[in-house]
Design a protein around this motif. Structure first.
Motif, mmCIF file in Angstrom:
data_model
loop_
_atom_site.group_PDB
_atom_site.id
_atom_site.type_symbol
_atom_site.label_atom_id
_atom_site.label_comp_id
_atom_site.label_asym_id
_atom_site.label_seq_id
_atom_site.Cartn_x
_atom_site.Cartn_y
_atom_site.Cartn_z
ATOM 1 N N ALA A 150 51.829 -4.096 24.141
ATOM 2 C CA ALA A 150 50.093 -3.269 25.061
ATOM 3 C C ALA A 150 50.705 -4.208 26.698
ATOM 4 O O ALA A 150 49.053 -4.156 28.019
ATOM 5 C CB ALA A 150 49.319 -4.044 24.640
ATOM 6 N N TRP A 151 51.451 -4.937 27.325
ATOM 7 C CA TRP A 151 51.288 -5.325 28.527
ATOM 8 C C TRP A 151 51.455 -4.115 29.612
ATOM 9 O O TRP A 151 52.239 -3.351 29.445
ATOM 10 C CB TRP A 151 53.018 -6.582 28.550
ATOM 11 N N ILE A 250 38.042 -15.493 32.635
ATOM 12 C CA ILE A 250 39.516 -15.982 31.391
ATOM 13 C C ILE A 250 39.672 -14.454 30.826
ATOM 14 O O ILE A 250 40.750 -13.391 30.526
ATOM 15 C CB ILE A 250 39.384 -16.606 30.727
ATOM 16 N N ALA A 251 38.587 -13.757 30.245
ATOM 17 C CA ALA A 251 38.428 -12.843 29.747
ATOM 18 C C ALA A 251 38.562 -11.833 30.354
ATOM 19 O O ALA A 251 39.135 -10.970 29.832
ATOM 20 C CB ALA A 251 36.914 -12.416 28.640
ATOM 21 N N PHE A 252 38.610 -11.478 30.985
ATOM 22 C CA PHE A 252 38.663 -10.104 32.003
ATOM 23 C C PHE A 252 40.217 -10.046 32.043
ATOM 24 O O PHE A 252 40.722 -8.909 33.066
ATOM 25 C CB PHE A 252 38.184 -9.810 33.242
ATOM 26 N N SER A 253 40.674 -11.534 32.654
ATOM 27 C CA SER A 253 42.265 -11.252 33.435
ATOM 28 C C SER A 253 43.246 -10.907 31.870
ATOM 29 O O SER A 253 44.112 -10.759 32.230
ATOM 30 C CB SER A 253 42.655 -13.280 33.120
ATOM 31 N N LEU A 254 42.434 -11.570 30.698
ATOM 32 C CA LEU A 254 43.521 -10.954 29.632
ATOM 33 C C LEU A 254 42.857 -9.607 29.910
ATOM 34 O O LEU A 254 44.132 -9.131 29.175
ATOM 35 C CB LEU A 254 43.088 -11.683 28.554
ATOM 36 N N ALA A 255 42.118 -9.058 30.215
ATOM 37 C CA ALA A 255 41.503 -7.653 29.535
ATOM 38 C C ALA A 255 42.724 -6.681 30.454
ATOM 39 O O ALA A 255 42.992 -5.578 30.606
ATOM 40 C CB ALA A 255 39.770 -7.272 29.478
ATOM 41 N N ALA A 256 43.057 -7.433 31.577
ATOM 42 C CA ALA A 256 44.249 -7.038 33.299
ATOM 43 C C ALA A 256 45.002 -6.864 32.158
ATOM 44 O O ALA A 256 45.620 -5.891 32.415
ATOM 45 C CB ALA A 256 43.694 -7.540 34.031
ATOM 46 N N ALA A 257 45.465 -7.717 31.846
ATOM 47 C CA ALA A 257 46.869 -7.469 31.754
ATOM 48 C C ALA A 257 47.149 -6.803 30.180
ATOM 49 O O ALA A 257 48.131 -6.835 30.229
ATOM 50 C CB ALA A 257 47.178 -9.475 31.300
ATOM 51 N N TYR A 258 46.543 -6.365 29.333
ATOM 52 C CA TYR A 258 46.035 -5.736 27.737
ATOM 53 C C TYR A 258 45.829 -4.585 27.966
ATOM 54 O O TYR A 258 46.102 -4.138 26.920
ATOM 55 C CB TYR A 258 46.640 -6.763 27.280
ATOM 56 N N GLY A 259 44.933 -3.718 29.069
ATOM 57 C CA GLY A 259 44.710 -2.987 29.078
ATOM 58 C C GLY A 259 43.721 -2.661 28.635
ATOM 59 O O GLY A 259 43.041 -1.701 28.204
ATOM 60 N N GLY A 260 42.806 -3.432 28.412
ATOM 61 C CA GLY A 260 41.045 -3.849 27.985
ATOM 62 C C GLY A 260 40.282 -3.971 28.609
ATOM 63 O O GLY A 260 39.159 -4.152 28.692
ATOM 64 N N LEU A 261 40.543 -3.347 30.285
ATOM 65 C CA LEU A 261 39.192 -3.469 31.329
ATOM 66 C C LEU A 261 38.386 -2.248 30.527
ATOM 67 O O LEU A 261 36.895 -2.308 31.585
ATOM 68 C CB LEU A 261 39.708 -3.360 32.777
ATOM 69 N N THR A 262 38.451 -1.591 30.480
ATOM 70 C CA THR A 262 37.343 0.018 29.800
ATOM 71 C C THR A 262 37.461 -0.104 28.753
ATOM 72 O O THR A 262 36.507 0.591 27.995
ATOM 73 C CB THR A 262 38.175 0.674 30.278
ATOM 74 N N ALA A 263 37.663 -1.168 27.799
ATOM 75 C CA ALA A 263 36.954 -1.234 26.331
ATOM 76 C C ALA A 263 35.731 -1.617 25.892
ATOM 77 O O ALA A 263 35.294 -1.833 26.765
ATOM 78 C CB ALA A 263 37.846 -2.531 25.542
#
Length: 334
Positions: A150-151, A250-263
């Motif tokens: 998912a990267w 940390i949570a948003f950085s992980l989301a940015a890495a794996y496509g979860g920013l708009t989850a």
């Protein structure tokens, strides 16, 4: 003319200035809510106009779509708007220095904030790793760190990370200024005990994140209560801001890495594995921050100026901190 609370006042009583009137906290809360609605409407109005001019598509809810990073940035910026609105409301409606929402010293104590960040960051990283391990041992769910396939790739991650670093600290701080700041002081202006204010804001904080799993709601209530407790114990918002900023970065950085920013998921949807480890981490942070504040003799009530009279008739020596008035000593009851 703005006025500050008298020496010896604890954080939750900083709205009780010489100019205090019973209606000011209520009027300020209504004004803050109204200003927030207007500000967000203006922001999304501008976004809609830009979307029309650039012929952007819309999602199922009719909202314009610019892409994961811009869409997340808009939502985060909308929450960050609350920060200046809280400060302006304290100044214009309650007629007190805006800095009194930050701490008993009338300002944000940057050195103390930095030390709290140094404590919070490794604890949050440890929490993520611990929760991820517990999930792996007990379920077949995806890793919290995100599946390798998912990267999103380096360019999109760099753009997302830049957005996160620029906006998320203001968004996290804004939530603290609303819940642990404005609400605690609004309720505290009526009641000597801080506990009703701590409890109310913790429930509202959880409700503002939606209702998912019972575990997720519990996690939010615990975080809100511990951050409220820390705010009173340390005389300011710095420790709570540090924990919230570290957690969200940390949570948003992980989301940015794996496509979860708009989850759509929030902490309110967290599984029990994450909640158990998170509660341990934030509880440990609260204990460490509390001990550090005590060792540093951090001001937890409004300090006296040299030679200024302390409630009760004494005079403060240079550099000393006023004691609480007797009625408030009992109310802290820590």
């Amino acid at each position: 003319m703005s006025q500050s609370a008298p020496p010896g006042s604890p954080y939750h009583r900083l709205g009780r200035t010489a100019g205090y009137r019973w209606w000011r906290p209520l009027a300020g809360t209504v004004a803050l809510a109204g200003a927030a609605v207007v500000g967000m409407c203006l922001l999304f109005g501008v976004v809609t106009v830009v979307a029309e001019l650039t012929d952007r598509p819309s999602d199922a809810d009719g909202l314009p779509v610019f892409g994961p990073v811009p869409d997340a940035a808009i939502l985060i910026a909308a929450l960050a708007l609350l920060l200046p609105l809280v400060l302006a409301t304290a100044r214009l409606v309650e007629r007190r220095p805006a800095g009194t929402v930050s701490s008993v010293t009338g300002r944000l104590r940057w050195g103390w904030l930095g030390r709290c960040l140094l404590v919070a960051a490794p604890l949050i990283i440890g929490m993520v790793l611990g929760a991820d391990l517990l999930l792996d041992l007990t379920t077949d769910e995806d890793s919290l760190l995100g599946p390798a396939d998912a990267w999103v790739g380096a360019p999109e991650f760099a753009a997302g990370l830049l957005m996160v670093l620029l906006l998320v600290p203001f968004q996290a701080a804004a939530e603290e200024y609303v819940f642990r700041g404005w609400l605690v002081q609004a309720v505290g202006s009526y009641l000597r005990s801080p506990w009703p204010a701590i409890g109310l804001q913790a429930l509202l904080f959880a409700g503002a994140h939606g209702f998912g799993t019972g575990w997720g709601v519990l996690d939010l209530v615990v975080m809100g209560a511990l951050c409220g407790w820390l705010t009173i114990r340390t005389g300011g918002l710095e420790a709570a801001i540090a924990l919230h900023v570290a957690n969200n970065l940390i949570a948003f950085s992980l989301a940015a890495a794996y496509g979860g920013l708009t989850a759509d998921e929030t902490v309110a949807d967290a599984p029990w594995q994450l909640v158990v480890v998170d509660v341990l981490a934030i509880s440990l942070f609260a204990l460490i921050a509390d001990r550090l504040a005590a060792r540093r003799h951090l001001a937890t009530v409004v300090p006296c100026a040299p030679g200024q009279a302390v409630p009760g008739g004494d005079t403060a020596a240079p550099g000393t901190i006023a004691h609480l008035p007797d009625a408030d000593v009992e109310s802290r009851g820590w």
